[in-house]
Design a protein around this motif. Structure first.
Motif, PDB file in Angstrom:
ATOM      1  N   ALA A  20       1.396  -1.236  -0.344  1.00  0.00           N
ATOM      2  CA  ALA A  20      -0.068  -0.081  -0.070  1.00  0.00           C
ATOM      3  C   ALA A  20       1.011   1.704  -0.051  1.00  0.00           C
ATOM      4  O   ALA A  20       0.945   1.821  -1.038  1.00  0.00           O
ATOM      5  CB  ALA A  20      -1.146   0.273   0.969  1.00  0.00           C
ATOM      6  N   LEU A  21       2.402   1.475   0.266  1.00  0.00           N
ATOM      7  CA  LEU A  21       2.445   2.364   0.832  1.00  0.00           C
ATOM      8  C   LEU A  21       3.593   2.675  -0.472  1.00  0.00           C
ATOM      9  O   LEU A  21       3.622   3.708  -0.858  1.00  0.00           O
ATOM     10  CB  LEU A  21       3.934   2.277   1.881  1.00  0.00           C
ATOM     11  CG  LEU A  21       4.329   3.627   2.329  1.00  0.00           C
ATOM     12  CD1 LEU A  21       3.829   4.641   2.195  1.00  0.00           C
ATOM     13  CD2 LEU A  21       5.763   3.087   3.277  1.00  0.00           C
ATOM     14  N   ARG A  22       4.491   1.448  -1.366  1.00  0.00           N
ATOM     15  CA  ARG A  22       4.215   1.204  -2.151  1.00  0.00           C
ATOM     16  C   ARG A  22       3.772   1.770  -3.394  1.00  0.00           C
ATOM     17  O   ARG A  22       3.841   2.944  -3.351  1.00  0.00           O
ATOM     18  CB  ARG A  22       4.910  -0.240  -2.291  1.00  0.00           C
ATOM     19  CG  ARG A  22       6.080  -0.127  -3.839  1.00  0.00           C
ATOM     20  CD  ARG A  22       6.853   0.388  -3.898  1.00  0.00           C
ATOM     21  NE  ARG A  22       7.802   0.789  -3.204  1.00  0.00           N
ATOM     22  CZ  ARG A  22       9.520   0.733  -2.472  1.00  0.00           C
ATOM     23  NH1 ARG A  22       9.789   1.658  -3.427  1.00  0.00           N
ATOM     24  NH2 ARG A  22       9.660   0.591  -1.811  1.00  0.00           N
ATOM     25  N   ALA A  23       2.410   1.601  -3.329  1.00  0.00           N
ATOM     26  CA  ALA A  23       1.405   1.914  -4.436  1.00  0.00           C
ATOM     27  C   ALA A  23       1.604   4.080  -3.945  1.00  0.00           C
ATOM     28  O   ALA A  23       1.064   4.739  -5.246  1.00  0.00           O
ATOM     29  CB  ALA A  23       0.277   1.202  -4.135  1.00  0.00           C
ATOM     30  N   ALA A  24       1.437   4.402  -3.226  1.00  0.00           N
ATOM     31  CA  ALA A  24       1.170   5.548  -2.695  1.00  0.00           C
ATOM     32  C   ALA A  24       1.801   6.521  -3.351  1.00  0.00           C
ATOM     33  O   ALA A  24       2.546   7.051  -4.103  1.00  0.00           O
ATOM     34  CB  ALA A  24       1.427   5.868  -1.364  1.00  0.00           C
ATOM     35  N   LEU A  25       3.132   6.227  -2.717  1.00  0.00           N
ATOM     36  CA  LEU A  25       4.889   6.267  -3.840  1.00  0.00           C
ATOM     37  C   LEU A  25       4.949   6.358  -4.846  1.00  0.00           C
ATOM     38  O   LEU A  25       5.314   7.480  -5.551  1.00  0.00           O
ATOM     39  CB  LEU A  25       5.513   5.165  -3.104  1.00  0.00           C
ATOM     40  CG  LEU A  25       6.275   5.778  -1.026  1.00  0.00           C
ATOM     41  CD1 LEU A  25       7.572   4.481  -0.997  1.00  0.00           C
ATOM     42  CD2 LEU A  25       6.413   7.054  -1.113  1.00  0.00           C
ATOM     43  N   GLU A  26       4.334   5.801  -5.484  1.00  0.00           N
ATOM     44  CA  GLU A  26       4.675   5.686  -6.833  1.00  0.00           C
ATOM     45  C   GLU A  26       3.218   6.751  -7.898  1.00  0.00           C
ATOM     46  O   GLU A  26       3.679   7.190  -8.700  1.00  0.00           O
ATOM     47  CB  GLU A  26       4.016   4.326  -7.518  1.00  0.00           C
ATOM     48  CG  GLU A  26       5.441   2.812  -7.383  1.00  0.00           C
ATOM     49  CD  GLU A  26       4.979   1.590  -7.121  1.00  0.00           C
ATOM     50  OE1 GLU A  26       2.877   1.688  -8.023  1.00  0.00           O
ATOM     51  OE2 GLU A  26       5.780   1.222  -7.708  1.00  0.00           O
ATOM     52  N   ARG A  27       2.276   6.786  -6.787  1.00  0.00           N
ATOM     53  CA  ARG A  27       1.623   8.314  -7.599  1.00  0.00           C
ATOM     54  C   ARG A  27       2.123   9.557  -7.513  1.00  0.00           C
ATOM     55  O   ARG A  27       1.577  10.575  -8.081  1.00  0.00           O
ATOM     56  CB  ARG A  27       0.560   8.098  -6.757  1.00  0.00           C
ATOM     57  CG  ARG A  27      -0.483   9.039  -6.652  1.00  0.00           C
ATOM     58  CD  ARG A  27      -2.113   8.874  -5.894  1.00  0.00           C
ATOM     59  NE  ARG A  27      -2.482   9.805  -6.034  1.00  0.00           N
ATOM     60  CZ  ARG A  27      -3.375  10.915  -5.686  1.00  0.00           C
ATOM     61  NH1 ARG A  27      -2.952  11.328  -5.020  1.00  0.00           N
ATOM     62  NH2 ARG A  27      -4.536  11.614  -6.327  1.00  0.00           N
ATOM     63  N   ASP A  28       3.387   9.619  -6.929  1.00  0.00           N
ATOM     64  CA  ASP A  28       4.377  10.660  -6.839  1.00  0.00           C
ATOM     65  C   ASP A  28       3.795  12.162  -6.177  1.00  0.00           C
ATOM     66  O   ASP A  28       3.761  13.614  -6.592  1.00  0.00           O
ATOM     67  CB  ASP A  28       4.890  11.045  -8.188  1.00  0.00           C
ATOM     68  CG  ASP A  28       6.185  11.755  -8.369  1.00  0.00           C
ATOM     69  OD1 ASP A  28       6.478  11.895  -7.049  1.00  0.00           O
ATOM     70  OD2 ASP A  28       6.104  12.371  -8.904  1.00  0.00           O
ATOM     71  N   GLU A  29       3.106  11.569  -5.626  1.00  0.00           N
ATOM     72  CA  GLU A  29       2.063  12.592  -4.497  1.00  0.00           C
ATOM     73  C   GLU A  29       2.618  12.762  -3.341  1.00  0.00           C
ATOM     74  O   GLU A  29       2.964  11.968  -2.732  1.00  0.00           O
ATOM     75  CB  GLU A  29       0.238  12.593  -4.443  1.00  0.00           C
ATOM     76  CG  GLU A  29       0.354  12.826  -5.959  1.00  0.00           C
ATOM     77  CD  GLU A  29      -0.260  14.052  -6.448  1.00  0.00           C
ATOM     78  OE1 GLU A  29       0.105  15.257  -5.778  1.00  0.00           O
ATOM     79  OE2 GLU A  29      -0.222  15.240  -7.632  1.00  0.00           O
ATOM     80  N   PRO A  30       2.137  14.076  -2.094  1.00  0.00           N
ATOM     81  CA  PRO A  30       2.832  13.822  -1.320  1.00  0.00           C
ATOM     82  C   PRO A  30       1.507  12.842  -0.012  1.00  0.00           C
ATOM     83  O   PRO A  30       0.583  12.725  -0.451  1.00  0.00           O
ATOM     84  CB  PRO A  30       2.121  15.267  -0.214  1.00  0.00           C
ATOM     85  CG  PRO A  30       2.210  16.319  -1.376  1.00  0.00           C
ATOM     86  CD  PRO A  30       2.020  15.109  -2.387  1.00  0.00           C
ATOM     87  N   ILE A  31       2.301  11.893   0.902  1.00  0.00           N
ATOM     88  CA  ILE A  31       1.681  11.072   1.830  1.00  0.00           C
ATOM     89  C   ILE A  31       1.220  11.212   2.849  1.00  0.00           C
ATOM     90  O   ILE A  31       1.960  12.245   3.726  1.00  0.00           O
ATOM     91  CB  ILE A  31       2.688   9.556   1.685  1.00  0.00           C
ATOM     92  CG1 ILE A  31       2.316   9.402   0.068  1.00  0.00           C
ATOM     93  CG2 ILE A  31       1.852   8.395   2.311  1.00  0.00           C
ATOM     94  CD1 ILE A  31       4.029   8.320  -0.393  1.00  0.00           C
TER      95      ILE A  31
END
Length: 456
Positions: A20-31
């Motif tokens: 889940a965290l990896r998918a958020a990082l790939e979105r390239d927006e703040p997390i």
């Protein structure tokens, strides 16, 4: 204007191998990370006291690690179906990611949230992270779930190899604006009046760094002795990884692949295979629970509903809980449980068998006590293993198997190291008298089981 991603942490309190965290990082927006303490949704089982202590420490560690990498962990308390959309609105978030849960109530909650957020136009995705094989993927030739471990394990061996673990997230970009978050201490997860957690603090350090350190230590120092010494009550060959897996400070993929890398040959390889079989047993428990989500309250084998439990003897139950039964291994195990929040696996079976079969107390009372006292109590393994001992569960122990605590002591604690540490009074000249006669109560149990076996 950025639309942040929310990573909804649950039983995956880690930055390594977190899809889940990896998918958020790939979105390239703040997390932003989010943890919701949900004790309000209908059907959600409130975690026990020892588990709450562990959760506090693990959340504190996760929050620190996210801060070090540039992000933050928001803490909110309430029904997840209300909390998560509220945080989305607060942040103006554009995406929400989480790793899947497999309990029946949790699946319904997650599905409802996913539908609502998608209807609102958000990107929402969930991932496999906490089991090697998801429960709907391992089926019999008749396309049914397995109820016996051995064929389940053989089927797993034929499945594609588990994926390799994902690397640790070294940078997690955060949002610039501050977001309201509960103070962790306000949740009251730590016991105060009285503070009974001294033994837990002596024994454990929750959090991902300590989990990784323990995995390395086990594989380097203890794995080679696992096959030979794992059943010894006082032995150091056990992994002590169960709470790490329960809270997701480690993923099963990490444990699986790191163990294979340390497999070696000969006795070492035998130990590695034995240890990995315990990971598969954990999988089996979750697969059974997925298909029988009421496993904590309902007999898996429904014919066991006819078991003639006598009226609950609360004095007997409390004597067992307090480790004052007069049976050395049982008392040692119950005291280890209270002090450390864990118990050696074989001793768990012995203490459970004594409660169910020597005291004829319904397994559900024991399961609830372990649920409250274990730092590693999870919604699958705890009730699954209690039902296994009771004879009411999947792949259950034969009804006539009644663990003899004295035989187990002689075999697995031959030098009384375990008893000396946890119940030293049994080594005195006048040890306590057992609360019941083991032979007589064994016969009584077998007579009661025969009623179920022969249809009453």
């Amino acid at each position: 204007m950025p639309s942040p991603s929310i990573v909804w942490f649950r039983d995956d309190l880690r930055l390594t191998d977190n899809p889940a965290l990896r998918a958020a990082l790939e979105r390239d927006e703040p997390i932003v990370g989010l943890y919701v303490l949900d004790e309000e949704s209908d059907g959600v089982r409130e975690i026990g006291g020892a588990a709450r202590w562990w959760l506090h420490g693990s959340l504190a560690s996760l929050g620190e690690r996210l801060n070090e990498r540039g992000s933050t962990l928001i803490l909110r308390r309430g029904a997840a179906s209300k909390v998560l959309p509220a945080v989305v609105d607060d942040l103006g978030a554009g995406a929400v990611f989480w790793n899947r849960r497999y309990g029946g109530v949790e699946r319904e909650i997650d599905a409802g949230i996913k539908e609502k957020l998608r209807d609102d136009g958000l990107t929402v995705a969930s991932f496999a992270a906490n089991l090697l094989y998801e429960p709907w993927t391992v089926r019999t030739g008749a396309d049914k779930p397995y109820g016996i471990y051995s064929p389940f394990a053989r089927a797993v061996q034929k499945m594609p190899a588990p994926r390799p673990p994902m690397p640790e997230a070294r940078k997690v970009p955060g949002v610039s604006a501050s977001v309201d978050s509960d103070d962790l201490s306000s949740w009251g997860l730590l016991p105060t009046k009285p503070d009974w957690a001294g033994g837990l603090r002596e024994t454990w350090e929750p959090g991902e760094p300590a989990a990784k350190a323990r995995l390395t230590e086990f594989l380097d120092d203890d794995l080679g002795d696992y096959a030979k010494y794992r059943d010894e009550f006082a032995g150091g060959a056990t992994s002590n990884l169960s709470p790490r897996l329960r809270w997701g400070e480690l993923s099963p993929y990490q444990v699986w692949h790191d163990t294979l890398e340390h497999r070696g040959s000969g006795e070492h390889a035998k130990s590695a295979s034995g240890f990995l079989s315990e990971i598969v047993w954990r999988e089996f428990a979750w697969h059974v629970t997925y298909h029988s989500p009421d496993i904590a309250t309902v007999n898996w084998r429904r014919n066991f509903d006819a078991f003639p439990w006598p009226k609950l003897n609360r004095d007997h139950l409390e004597t067992w809980q307090q480790g004052k039964t007069g049976v050395a291994v049982v008392d040692a195990g119950m005291r280890q449980l209270w002090h450390t929040g864990v118990m050696h696996n074989r001793v768990r079976m012995v203490t459970a068998s004594f409660l169910i079969k020597n005291l004829l107390i319904d397994w559900r009372h024991g399961e609830q006590w372990f649920w409250d006292c274990l730092v590693d109590a999870d919604a699958a393994s705890n009730p699954f293993n209690w039902q296994w001992v009771a004879g009411s569960g999947a792949d259950a122990a034969p009804y006539f198997r009644v663990f003899n605590p004295e035989t187990q002591r002689k075999k697995f604690d031959p030098h009384d190291e375990y008893v000396r540490e946890w119940a030293p009074e049994f080594l005195d000249d006048g040890p306590p008298e057992p609360m019941v006669d083991l032979g007589e109560t064994r016969k009584r149990a077998l007579d009661a089981y025969a009623e179920v076996r022969h249809g009453g």
